[in-house]
Design a protein around this motif. Structure first.
Motif, PDB file in Angstrom:
ATOM      1  N   LYS A  90     -18.494 -49.848  71.294  1.00  0.00           N
ATOM      2  CA  LYS A  90     -18.280 -50.967  70.569  1.00  0.00           C
ATOM      3  C   LYS A  90     -18.099 -50.579  69.186  1.00  0.00           C
ATOM      4  CE  LYS A  90     -21.641 -53.770  73.435  1.00  0.00           C
ATOM      5  NZ  LYS A  90     -22.823 -54.729  73.483  1.00  0.00           N
TER       6      LYS A  90
ATOM      7  N   PHE B  28     -14.293 -49.977  68.881  1.00  0.00           N
ATOM      8  CA  PHE B  28     -13.624 -51.532  69.167  1.00  0.00           C
ATOM      9  C   PHE B  28     -13.449 -52.326  67.751  1.00  0.00           C
ATOM     10  CE2 PHE B  28     -14.298 -51.644  73.821  1.00  0.00           C
ATOM     11  CZ  PHE B  28     -13.358 -50.897  74.151  1.00  0.00           C
TER      12      PHE B  28
ATOM     13  N   TRP C  39     -10.517 -53.235  65.524  1.00  0.00           N
ATOM     14  CA  TRP C  39     -10.164 -54.458  64.952  1.00  0.00           C
ATOM     15  C   TRP C  39     -10.052 -54.532  63.516  1.00  0.00           C
ATOM     16  CZ3 TRP C  39     -12.636 -58.033  61.496  1.00  0.00           C
ATOM     17  CH2 TRP C  39     -12.308 -59.298  61.972  1.00  0.00           C
TER      18      TRP C  39
ATOM     19  N   GLY D 280      -5.809 -52.253  68.772  1.00  0.00           N
ATOM     20  CA  GLY D 280      -6.244 -53.562  67.835  1.00  0.00           C
ATOM     21  C   GLY D 280      -5.225 -54.428  67.542  1.00  0.00           C
TER      22      GLY D 280
ATOM     23  N   TRP E 217      -4.279 -56.207  71.083  1.00  0.00           N
ATOM     24  CA  TRP E 217      -5.317 -56.920  71.625  1.00  0.00           C
ATOM     25  C   TRP E 217      -5.837 -58.315  70.700  1.00  0.00           C
ATOM     26  CZ3 TRP E 217      -9.093 -52.156  72.631  1.00  0.00           C
ATOM     27  CH2 TRP E 217      -8.614 -51.744  73.920  1.00  0.00           C
TER      28      TRP E 217
ATOM     29  N   MET F 165     -15.346 -50.475  78.208  1.00  0.00           N
ATOM     30  CA  MET F 165     -14.044 -50.119  78.105  1.00  0.00           C
ATOM     31  C   MET F 165     -13.012 -51.082  79.199  1.00  0.00           C
ATOM     32  SD  MET F 165     -11.114 -48.617  76.702  1.00  0.00           S
ATOM     33  CE  MET F 165     -11.648 -47.000  75.985  1.00  0.00           C
TER      34      MET F 165
ATOM     35  N   GLN G  10     -12.743 -54.686  78.341  1.00  0.00           N
ATOM     36  CA  GLN G  10     -11.803 -54.986  76.963  1.00  0.00           C
ATOM     37  C   GLN G  10     -10.337 -54.818  77.544  1.00  0.00           C
ATOM     38  OE1 GLN G  10     -12.114 -56.157  73.835  1.00  0.00           O
ATOM     39  NE2 GLN G  10      -9.933 -55.967  74.284  1.00  0.00           N
TER      40      GLN G  10
END
Length: 288
Positions: free
Chosen positions: A2, A5, A9, A76, A79, A143, A146
């Motif tokens: 996390k 990620f 982001w 990032g 997504w 993963m 996501q």
């Protein structure tokens, strides 16, 4: 996971040039540290480009590490960045080869090899046309979720599990004549594969492109994703005539020949860190 990620982001907020600078630094570090992956890449280039000096092959693999690192850092962007940003980053050339076929009620398979721009380009493309994609589940649950969610972000992609076989793929293609995004250019073992030439070397290559196009009565449109500086180019080529034939091996060799031509145009942007020649014909020594 996390936390990774969260970093992606945040990184997406940076200009593409800054992301590129980070990727260059991290890519050089990875080239120095990831000795096994570096070794695999250099062996691949030695097999495929024996005419190049060793210094040039090392330069290509070092660049390849940078491109691969940039691909990771840009997840990032694909997504979570605004859809308009993705559209602006990708120049799409000759999409009419696909849209004309769809307008005629013709199903389409996109032969989409593993070049480093493939993620960004397909997310931009999915805003224009629906796609069918095969998904391999990841071992890590976070993963897996996501990646699956990311592929669905435009609610315009039919995702079929690799375990489900061909029938669900063909059924999904016939919804809106959505093109099937197919990446058959890696070594998946000898099952369902034939040994055909790739840069003059025997390479285990699955015959799925020939087989699925025949079963689905679909046209094959080669599609190449390129990185151009801080941007991307997605180019569609004319549909292959007289494909598939009755000779799956000849069809598969045709596919490899086309791919080899495109790799020679941008040799540092292909997925060289994969063990492409892992499977060997009987009697041939292992190369890795």
């Amino acid at each position: 996971m996390k936390f990774a990620f969260l970093l992606l982001w945040l990184i997406r907020l940076l200009p593409m040039s800054i992301i590129g600078g980070l990727a260059r630094a991290l890519g050089y570090i990875a080239y120095a540290v990831a000795k096994e992956r570096r070794r695999v890449g250099l062996i691949n280039l030695q097999l495929c480009f024996p005419e190049l000096p060793s210094a040039e092959r090392r330069r290509l693999i070092r660049n390849n590490f940078v491109y691969m690192m940039r691909l990771v850092l840009e997840y990032g962007v694909v997504w979570w960045s605004r859809p308009e940003r993705l559209k602006k980053l990708v120049t799409i050339k000759n999409l009419h080869y696909v849209t004309d076929l769809r307008a005629q009620g013709q199903d389409v398979i996109l032969f989409y090899p593993h070049f480093v721009g493939f993620e960004m380009c397909v997310y931009a493309l999915n805003q224009y046309i629906p796609l069918v994609s095969v998904y391999s589940h990841q071992k890590n649950a976070v993963m897996d979720q996501q990646i699956y969610t990311g592929r669905q972000r435009f609610n315009n992609c039919y995702i079929v599990s690799r375990r489900e076989g061909l029938r669900p793929i063909i059924k999904a293609m016939r919804k809106d004549h959505a093109p099937f995004l197919y990446l058959p250019d890696q070594d998946f073992g000898t099952r369902d594969s034939v040994f055909v030439k790739f840069f003059g070397n025997d390479a285990a290559t699955i015959t799925g492109l020939s087989r699925i196009s025949k079963l689905a009565r679909a046209k094959v449109v080669p599609t190449i994703a390129r990185r151009v500086g801080n941007r991307f180019e997605l180019e569609f080529y004319p549909p292959w005539d007289n494909y598939p034939t009755e000779d799956a091996m000849a069809d598969t060799q045709c596919m490899n020949d086309f791919l080899e031509e495109r790799i020679r145009e941008i040799p540092d942007q292909y997925f060289w860190l994969h063990k492409r020649f892992k499977s060997r014909p009987d009697g041939q020594a292992k190369v890795y």
